[in-house]
Design a protein around this motif. Sequence first.
Motif, PDB file in Angstrom:
ATOM      1  N   PHE A  40       0.379   4.538   2.268  1.00 26.78           N
ATOM      2  CA  PHE A  40      -0.187   3.117   1.870  1.00 26.78           C
ATOM      3  C   PHE A  40      -1.246   2.722   1.996  1.00 26.78           C
ATOM      4  CE2 PHE A  40       4.631   4.284   2.508  1.00 26.78           C
ATOM      5  CZ  PHE A  40       4.970   3.117   1.219  1.00 26.78           C
ATOM      6  N   ARG A  41      -1.744   1.364   1.120  1.00 26.76           N
ATOM      7  CA  ARG A  41      -2.502   1.237   1.436  1.00 26.76           C
ATOM      8  C   ARG A  41      -2.686  -0.490   1.563  1.00 26.76           C
ATOM      9  NH1 ARG A  41      -3.660  -1.845  -2.268  1.00 26.76           N
ATOM     10  NH2 ARG A  41      -3.423  -1.385  -4.256  1.00 26.76           N
ATOM     11  N   PRO A  42      -3.486  -1.125   2.799  1.00 26.95           N
ATOM     12  CA  PRO A  42      -3.212  -2.576   2.364  1.00 26.95           C
ATOM     13  C   PRO A  42      -3.538  -2.981   1.340  1.00 26.95           C
ATOM     14  CG  PRO A  42      -5.008  -2.211   4.280  1.00 26.95           C
ATOM     15  CD  PRO A  42      -4.536  -0.554   2.934  1.00 26.95           C
ATOM     16  N   ALA A  43      -2.588  -3.632   1.072  1.00 26.05           N
ATOM     17  CA  ALA A  43      -2.998  -4.695  -0.552  1.00 26.05           C
ATOM     18  C   ALA A  43      -2.736  -6.469  -0.743  1.00 26.05           C
ATOM     19  CB  ALA A  43      -1.236  -4.052  -1.051  1.00 26.05           C
ATOM     20  N   THR A  44      -2.950  -6.783  -1.524  1.00 21.16           N
ATOM     21  CA  THR A  44      -3.687  -8.449  -1.910  1.00 21.16           C
ATOM     22  C   THR A  44      -1.643  -8.821  -1.540  1.00 21.16           C
ATOM     23  OG1 THR A  44      -4.086  -8.670  -3.530  1.00 21.16           O
ATOM     24  CG2 THR A  44      -5.634  -8.247  -2.198  1.00 21.16           C
ATOM     25  N   CYS A  45      -1.710 -10.530  -1.277  1.00 15.82           N
ATOM     26  CA  CYS A  45      -0.501 -10.784  -1.359  1.00 15.82           C
ATOM     27  C   CYS A  45      -0.457 -11.167  -3.476  1.00 15.82           C
ATOM     28  CB  CYS A  45      -0.775 -12.735  -1.197  1.00 15.82           C
ATOM     29  SG  CYS A  45      -0.732 -12.973   0.315  1.00 15.82           S
ATOM     30  N   GLU A  46      -1.750 -10.807  -4.364  1.00 14.06           N
ATOM     31  CA  GLU A  46      -1.462 -10.550  -6.137  1.00 14.06           C
ATOM     32  C   GLU A  46      -0.577  -9.925  -6.098  1.00 14.06           C
ATOM     33  OE1 GLU A  46      -3.903 -11.520  -4.218  1.00 14.06           O
ATOM     34  OE2 GLU A  46      -4.631 -13.490  -4.809  1.00 14.06           O
ATOM     35  N   GLU A  47      -0.658  -8.330  -5.508  1.00 10.22           N
ATOM     36  CA  GLU A  47      -0.690  -7.062  -5.800  1.00 10.22           C
ATOM     37  C   GLU A  47       0.604  -6.688  -5.563  1.00 10.22           C
ATOM     38  OE1 GLU A  47      -4.014  -3.991  -5.180  1.00 10.22           O
ATOM     39  OE2 GLU A  47      -3.462  -5.420  -3.359  1.00 10.22           O
ATOM     40  N   GLN A  64       1.269  -3.770   1.756  1.00 10.98           N
ATOM     41  CA  GLN A  64       1.456  -2.616   2.276  1.00 10.98           C
ATOM     42  C   GLN A  64       1.840  -1.436   0.213  1.00 10.98           C
ATOM     43  OE1 GLN A  64      -0.031  -0.599   4.161  1.00 10.98           O
ATOM     44  NE2 GLN A  64      -0.090  -2.008   5.499  1.00 10.98           N
ATOM     45  N   GLN A  65       1.035  -1.849  -0.071  1.00 10.99           N
ATOM     46  CA  GLN A  65       1.434  -1.358  -1.413  1.00 10.99           C
ATOM     47  C   GLN A  65       1.255   1.009  -1.788  1.00 10.99           C
ATOM     48  OE1 GLN A  65       1.746  -2.382  -3.590  1.00 10.99           O
ATOM     49  NE2 GLN A  65       0.906  -2.095  -5.175  1.00 10.99           N
ATOM     50  N   PRO A  66       2.215   1.492  -2.026  1.00  5.19           N
ATOM     51  CA  PRO A  66       2.718   2.929  -1.901  1.00  5.19           C
ATOM     52  C   PRO A  66       1.192   3.326  -2.902  1.00  5.19           C
ATOM     53  CG  PRO A  66       3.618   1.910  -2.977  1.00  5.19           C
ATOM     54  CD  PRO A  66       3.267   0.809  -3.046  1.00  5.19           C
ATOM     55  N   LEU A  67       1.180   4.894  -2.105  1.00  2.73           N
ATOM     56  CA  LEU A  67      -0.429   5.283  -2.746  1.00  2.73           C
ATOM     57  C   LEU A  67       0.535   5.973  -3.445  1.00  2.73           C
ATOM     58  CD1 LEU A  67      -2.681   6.128   0.005  1.00  2.73           C
ATOM     59  CD2 LEU A  67      -3.352   4.240  -2.132  1.00  2.73           C
ATOM     60  N   GLU A  68      -0.075   7.347  -4.583  1.00  2.00           N
ATOM     61  CA  GLU A  68       0.131   7.989  -5.502  1.00  2.00           C
ATOM     62  C   GLU A  68       0.312   9.727  -4.850  1.00  2.00           C
ATOM     63  OE1 GLU A  68      -1.128   7.602  -9.738  1.00  2.00           O
ATOM     64  OE2 GLU A  68      -0.344   5.170  -9.930  1.00  2.00           O
ATOM     65  N   ARG A  69       1.343   9.236  -4.030  1.00  3.87           N
ATOM     66  CA  ARG A  69       1.039  10.596  -3.404  1.00  3.87           C
ATOM     67  C   ARG A  69       2.355  11.284  -2.982  1.00  3.87           C
ATOM     68  NH1 ARG A  69      -3.340   9.725   1.841  1.00  3.87           N
ATOM     69  NH2 ARG A  69      -4.766  10.182   0.619  1.00  3.87           N
ATOM     70  N   ASP A  70       2.827  12.471  -3.229  1.00  6.91           N
ATOM     71  CA  ASP A  70       4.023  13.024  -3.376  1.00  6.91           C
ATOM     72  C   ASP A  70       4.685  12.816  -1.637  1.00  6.91           C
ATOM     73  OD1 ASP A  70       4.476  14.548  -5.335  1.00  6.91           O
ATOM     74  OD2 ASP A  70       3.776  15.893  -4.911  1.00  6.91           O
ATOM     75  N   PRO A  71       5.479  12.843  -1.318  1.00  9.93           N
ATOM     76  CA  PRO A  71       6.091  12.755   0.325  1.00  9.93           C
ATOM     77  C   PRO A  71       6.628  13.776   0.597  1.00  9.93           C
ATOM     78  CG  PRO A  71       8.193  12.865  -1.555  1.00  9.93           C
ATOM     79  CD  PRO A  71       6.645  12.586  -2.720  1.00  9.93           C
ATOM     80  N   LEU A  72       6.355  13.609   2.194  1.00 11.42           N
ATOM     81  CA  LEU A  72       6.377  15.178   3.218  1.00 11.42           C
ATOM     82  C   LEU A  72       7.410  15.044   2.992  1.00 11.42           C
ATOM     83  CD1 LEU A  72       3.347  13.831   5.481  1.00 11.42           C
ATOM     84  CD2 LEU A  72       3.009  15.010   3.740  1.00 11.42           C
TER      85      LEU A  72
END
Length: 149
Positions: free
Chosen positions: A29-36, A97-105
């Motif tokens: 995940f990465r930090p995200a803005t309110c708008e996102e 938080q916004q998910p990154l396009e990564r496969d889970p573990l």
Amino acid sequence: MRHVTRITPGLPAGAYKTYQIVQPLATHFRPATCEEVACGAHAHGWRTLVDETAELGQRQAHYIRRQSGRRFVEQRTPEGLTAFTFEPGQRCFGRHQQPLERDPLYFVRGGDWRGNPLGGRPYQHRRGDDWVEDFAEHQDRISRQIERG
């Protein structure tokens, strides 16, 4: 913290395996803005009630008034609280938080929620299909053992 109700297992923790799919905040995940994230507070505004008779409330009010940089209207409530009403269109106080396009573990661990008394290291599958196949084979082994009695 949320209370979890668990069924008491019939066997010791070492008799179990845990199949787990995880997406850690730090790597997925990465930090995200309110708008996102379509934050409701950002879109519609919000109201924060603060009890300035308490030390925490005094610190909160000081931050809002002097450091937050947000636009608000301040009022006293009949209960003696300070109400800060924030107009729409500004960043809220939450962390999004916004998910990154990564496969889970995909992990397989010895033991269960009580721990791993045998001390085996977790195994990480490289692909989700492998994890599913491992899980299905494990379920099949359990089913065959039950049938045998």
